[in-house]
Scaffold this active site. Structure first.
Site, PDB file in Angstrom:
ATOM      1  N   SER A 117      98.419  78.857  10.234  1.00 50.00           N
ATOM      2  CA  SER A 117      97.874  79.191   8.916  1.00 50.00           C
ATOM      3  C   SER A 117      97.268  77.981   8.232  1.00 50.00           C
ATOM      4  O   SER A 117      97.704  76.844   8.439  1.00 50.00           O
ATOM      5  CB  SER A 117      98.997  79.752   8.037  1.00 50.00           C
ATOM      6  N   TYR A 141     106.694  78.959   3.600  1.00 49.09           N
ATOM      7  CA  TYR A 141     105.847  79.603   4.599  1.00 49.09           C
ATOM      8  C   TYR A 141     104.964  78.584   5.317  1.00 49.09           C
ATOM      9  O   TYR A 141     104.913  78.530   6.551  1.00 49.09           O
ATOM     10  CB  TYR A 141     104.968  80.675   3.943  1.00 49.09           C
ATOM     11  N   LYS A 145     105.157  77.341   9.353  1.00 51.23           N
ATOM     12  CA  LYS A 145     104.061  77.407  10.318  1.00 51.23           C
ATOM     13  C   LYS A 145     103.819  76.039  10.962  1.00 51.23           C
ATOM     14  O   LYS A 145     103.537  75.941  12.157  1.00 51.23           O
ATOM     15  CB  LYS A 145     102.788  77.917   9.638  1.00 51.23           C
TER      16      LYS A 145
END
Length: 322
Positions: A117, A141, A145
């Site tokens: 991402s 998040y 990643k």
């Protein structure tokens, strides 16, 4: 032999499955349906209902379906929510990836395409993000990643795993009316849901230092993204040189204001969006170069903004009459 697609019942995953099948590559899907939909998986692709946290299930699936490679899309993807649920985010995205890699090693599966991402970059201080731009994730998040990329690199050093990670940004559009983006957090679904409910869409801030005052982002069509996954898998299958990471960026970006004007044109609803306050932490502009992916993965923007909006709107309307 087949490729395992984790999260293959999701909006992006279902498009990836279709892209593989369109090129004659068999797939098997593992998905816990926490955000995916069983109906998104096309007929002919075996479906296994389960979590990537279940290493035994993953091993059984790989062996039963003669899996030779993995496209890893499963995970918890909501950056904002991850701030409130960090442990859940790390369990799904870090522990889940580690379990998957362990099952691959136990099953002799030695190649993986990882869904990463743009969140790994946080708020970059450059006009055009490249793969070498410093990584400063600003949410659990984004951190998860980046850790996922590290896990792949460490496993590659230890076992010879062949891998690449695709960092992408705002995924929109649809390649088929059978699959739409149901996310409660993404811009297109929020705008379409408002219009279908008879409400005026709302945007966050119009006083940014950009040409029209709204945020500028990379928006890429989901079918183009799916094709890039296939290209990466083929490169791994052929043992061709491949980079450890690629940005799937547009190179120029689109503003939220431009999207609103295009949505109004495509839908025929001549609305003026309501303007709310800026969201904390939203940078004015995040746009990435896709040059490296263009060189190796035939990456390019094959769809216009109008086509992105029209295909997404068509799929969302089809879903509303089911």
């Amino acid at each position: 032999m087949s490729w395992l697609v984790t999260g293959g019942a999701g909006y992006i995953g279902a498009h990836v499955v279709r892209a593989f099948r369109a090129r004659g590559i068999d797939t098997v899907v593992v998905d816990d349906l926490s955000s995916g939909r069983r109906t998104f998986v096309p007929e002919g692709s075996p479906f296994v209902h389960g979590s990537i946290l279940d290493g035994a299930l993953l091993e059984d699936t790989m062996q039963a379906h003669d899996v030779r490679g993995v496209v890893h899309l499963a995970g918890f993807k909501y950056a904002g929510v991850s701030v409130q649920r960090p442990l859940h985010t790390y369990e799904q995205n870090v522990t889940g990836t580690a379990r998957l890699l362990g099952a691959m090693a136990a099953s002799g599966v030695d190649r993986i395409v990882f869904s990463s991402s743009a969140a790994v970059y946080g708020t970059p201080d450059v006009d055009l993000v490249t793969e070498d731009t410093p990584k400063r994730p600003e949410s659990p998040y984004g951190e998860s990643k980046l850790i996922g990329e590290w896990l792949l690199a460490d496993q590659a050093r230890a076992t010879g795993l062949r891998h690449t990670s695709l960092r992408y940004f705002n995924v929109v559009g649809s390649g088929t009316d059978e699959v739409f983006d149901p996310s409660p957090h993404n811009l297109f679904p929020l705008v379409f849901d408002a219009l279908l409910d008879g409400r005026t869409p709302r945007i966050n801030g119009d006083d940014y230092p950009t040409p029209d005052g709204t945020c500028v982002r990379d928006y890429i069509h989901v079918a183009d993204l799916a094709d890039a996954h296939v290209a990466a898998a083929r490169r791994l299958d052929a043992c061709e040189p491949i980079e450890s990471v690629y940005n799937l960026g547009s190179g120029d970006g689109v503003s939220v204001g431009e999207i609103m004007r295009e949505v109004a044109r495509v839908t025929g609803d001549d609305f003026t969006p309501e303007v709310g306050p800026r969201r904390e932490g939203d940078p004015a502009r995040i746009v990435a170069s896709g040059e490296l992916a263009a060189r190796d993965l035939d990456w390019r923007m094959r769809h216009t903004l109008g086509e992105m909006v029209a295909s997404a709107w068509s799929a969302r309307r089809a879903a509303s009459v089911e």
